[in-house]
Design a protein around this motif. Structure first.
Motif, PDB file in Angstrom:
ATOM      1  N   ILE A 152      18.715  32.124 -10.055  1.00 49.99           N
ATOM      2  CA  ILE A 152      18.699  33.587 -10.238  1.00 49.99           C
ATOM      3  C   ILE A 152      18.191  33.968 -11.434  1.00 49.99           C
ATOM      4  O   ILE A 152      17.172  34.728 -11.631  1.00 49.99           O
ATOM      5  N   THR A 153      18.738  33.443 -12.490  1.00 50.81           N
ATOM      6  CA  THR A 153      18.372  33.497 -13.613  1.00 50.81           C
ATOM      7  C   THR A 153      16.794  33.448 -14.149  1.00 50.81           C
ATOM      8  O   THR A 153      15.937  34.167 -14.597  1.00 50.81           O
TER       9      THR A 153
ATOM     10  N   LYS B 245      35.697  35.006 -13.624  1.00 44.58           N
ATOM     11  CA  LYS B 245      34.585  34.422 -13.408  1.00 44.58           C
ATOM     12  C   LYS B 245      33.358  35.160 -12.616  1.00 44.58           C
ATOM     13  O   LYS B 245      32.274  35.463 -12.801  1.00 44.58           O
ATOM     14  N   CYS B 246      33.931  35.914 -11.364  1.00 44.76           N
ATOM     15  CA  CYS B 246      33.347  36.370 -10.521  1.00 44.76           C
ATOM     16  C   CYS B 246      32.658  37.819 -11.363  1.00 44.76           C
ATOM     17  O   CYS B 246      31.246  37.993 -11.240  1.00 44.76           O
TER      18      CYS B 246
ATOM     19  N   THR C 167      24.369  38.483 -15.032  1.00 40.60           N
ATOM     20  CA  THR C 167      23.228  38.726 -14.315  1.00 40.60           C
ATOM     21  C   THR C 167      22.605  40.090 -14.542  1.00 40.60           C
ATOM     22  O   THR C 167      21.287  40.101 -14.764  1.00 40.60           O
TER      23      THR C 167
ATOM     24  N   ARG D 213      25.236  30.824 -20.703  1.00 43.40           N
ATOM     25  CA  ARG D 213      24.843  30.132 -19.543  1.00 43.40           C
ATOM     26  C   ARG D 213      25.824  29.778 -18.510  1.00 43.40           C
ATOM     27  O   ARG D 213      25.335  29.360 -17.539  1.00 43.40           O
ATOM     28  N   SER D 214      26.907  29.273 -18.909  1.00 45.08           N
ATOM     29  CA  SER D 214      27.901  28.959 -17.792  1.00 45.08           C
ATOM     30  C   SER D 214      28.286  30.062 -17.036  1.00 45.08           C
ATOM     31  O   SER D 214      28.932  29.775 -15.713  1.00 45.08           O
ATOM     32  N   SER D 215      27.954  31.281 -17.258  1.00 49.10           N
ATOM     33  CA  SER D 215      28.256  32.391 -16.396  1.00 49.10           C
ATOM     34  C   SER D 215      27.089  32.964 -15.586  1.00 49.10           C
ATOM     35  O   SER D 215      27.121  33.553 -14.783  1.00 49.10           O
TER      36      SER D 215
ATOM     37  N   ASP E 277      23.834  32.114 -12.829  1.00 54.17           N
ATOM     38  CA  ASP E 277      23.204  31.001 -11.984  1.00 54.17           C
ATOM     39  C   ASP E 277      21.741  30.731 -12.347  1.00 54.17           C
ATOM     40  O   ASP E 277      20.990  31.713 -12.521  1.00 54.17           O
TER      41      ASP E 277
ATOM     42  N   THR F  73      29.911  36.837 -14.047  1.00 53.26           N
ATOM     43  CA  THR F  73      28.724  36.362 -13.525  1.00 53.26           C
ATOM     44  C   THR F  73      27.954  37.507 -13.300  1.00 53.26           C
ATOM     45  O   THR F  73      26.713  37.691 -13.560  1.00 53.26           O
TER      46      THR F  73
END
Length: 344
Positions: free
Chosen positions: A167-168, A117-118, A125, A160-162, A164, A121
């Motif tokens: 920030i987005t 997940k990290c 981004t 979208r689940s990944s 923020d 993300t």
């Protein structure tokens, strides 16, 4: 082998295929990205070099053929920034390498395990920033690429689940891309921001449609804040939207309804800004809203004498009588239909 194939496809301009092959190599992520960002000198074939050189009248053109093809040489020969020269059928920004990087990062993201997940993300981004940069650059040059816009919107839906949300949203808003701000706000359920943009752009019908279609639990407070402005410019559509939300609290709608009535009172008989009926009288949509609500309450057989809905029903009848006393027809049929049963 993958690396050699990737470099071959990259030189030939098939950067999407090259990106997939680079993602399959054992090269580290930063190595590939730096290689793509520093690969401008290798993207132009010998044939293209000679073509650009032949168009230049500089006396030193033959001497330049014996030198390495640097970006500065391109600027000298073409008399235009090297970033404006496009050699591939892909939407480009101020630099060609960003398109290649975007394809590569998308492929790495595709093969990355879901539990990471990290990493997902961070990649999402960065991809979001690349997309926004490309779209904003093309928008500044009045070259809207709908295909690129659609790809970015699909990317936002899929990942979208990944991402923020804060920030987005900041990334998109930093470039002033209002259509994408509205799209992403609606995607993540930030209806306040969407309605704000609609009202600011005077797109009142779009705001009403959004409030009608959105889940009531997410827009209830927003409806109370928006209807005072909406009911003045689009009273019929606003009342229809309110009537479709039977759970609205009358006490919170009352200020907007009374404000609308004040506007009707302030208009003279020749004012064409308000709807009129067959007899030429101004149509009062506040009365219509109360009538619609009373129909719903009268058909609700589960209203007891001591619950909240019963109280709202009494308040509705009181408001209805008040409005009829001011706006009922000359024969006062509606008023009599309410008062006569009370005499029994």
């Amino acid at each position: 082998v993958y690396r050699v194939q990737a470099e071959m496809h990259f030189r030939r301009g098939n950067i999407e295929r090259a990106a997939k092959l680079y993602a399959s190599t054992n090269l580290t992520f930063d190595t590939v990205v730096l290689q793509l960002l520093d690969a401008k000198d290798r993207l132009m074939s010998e044939k293209e070099r000679r073509k650009h050189m032949s168009e230049n009248d500089d006396e030193d053109i033959d001497e330049m053929n014996n030198k390495s093809w640097l970006p500065k040489a391109v600027n000298k020969v073409t008399d235009t920034p090297s970033s404006s020269v496009s050699y591939f059928p892909y939407p480009l920004t101020s630099s060609l390498e960003l398109t290649a990087v975007r394809f590569y990062v998308e492929e790495v993201l595709r093969i990355l395990p879901l539990p990471a997940k990290c990493q997902r993300t961070m990649l999402c981004t960065w991809l979001c920033e690349l997309y926004v940069h490309q779209i904003a650059t093309l928008t500044l040059s009045n070259d809207i690429d709908k295909d690129l816009m659609n790809k970015f919107q699909e990317f936002l839906r899929q990942h979208r689940s990944s991402l923020d949300p804060a920030i987005t949203m900041n990334l998109i808003a930093s470039r002033g891309l209002r259509p994408l701000i509205v799209f992403y706000s609606q995607l993540v359920g930030d209806y306040d921001k969407v309605v704000y943009f609609y009202l600011n752009d005077r797109r009142y019908n779009d705001a009403i449609t959004l409030l009608s279609d959105a889940p009531f639990e997410l827009v209830e407070c927003l409806i109370y804040k928006s209807i005072p402005a909406l009911i003045e410019v689009e009273p019929e559509a606003t009342i229809a939207m309110m009537s479709s939300k039977p759970k609205l609290v009358l006490d919170k709608c009352l200020p907007a309804l009374l404000r609308y009535c004040e506007k009707i009172d302030a208009c003279d008989a020749n004012d064409h800004s308000l709807e009129v009926d067959d007899e030429g009288r101004h149509v009062n949509f506040a009365v219509k809203y109360v009538e619609d609500c009373l129909i719903i309450y009268d058909n609700d057989y589960y209203i007891s004498s001591d619950n909240e809905r019963s109280k709202q029903r009494r308040d509705l009848y009181q408001l209805y009588i008040f409005l009829l006393a001011k706006y009922d027809a000359a024969d006062e049929k509606k008023m009599m239909s309410i008062l006569y049963p009370l005499l029994d």
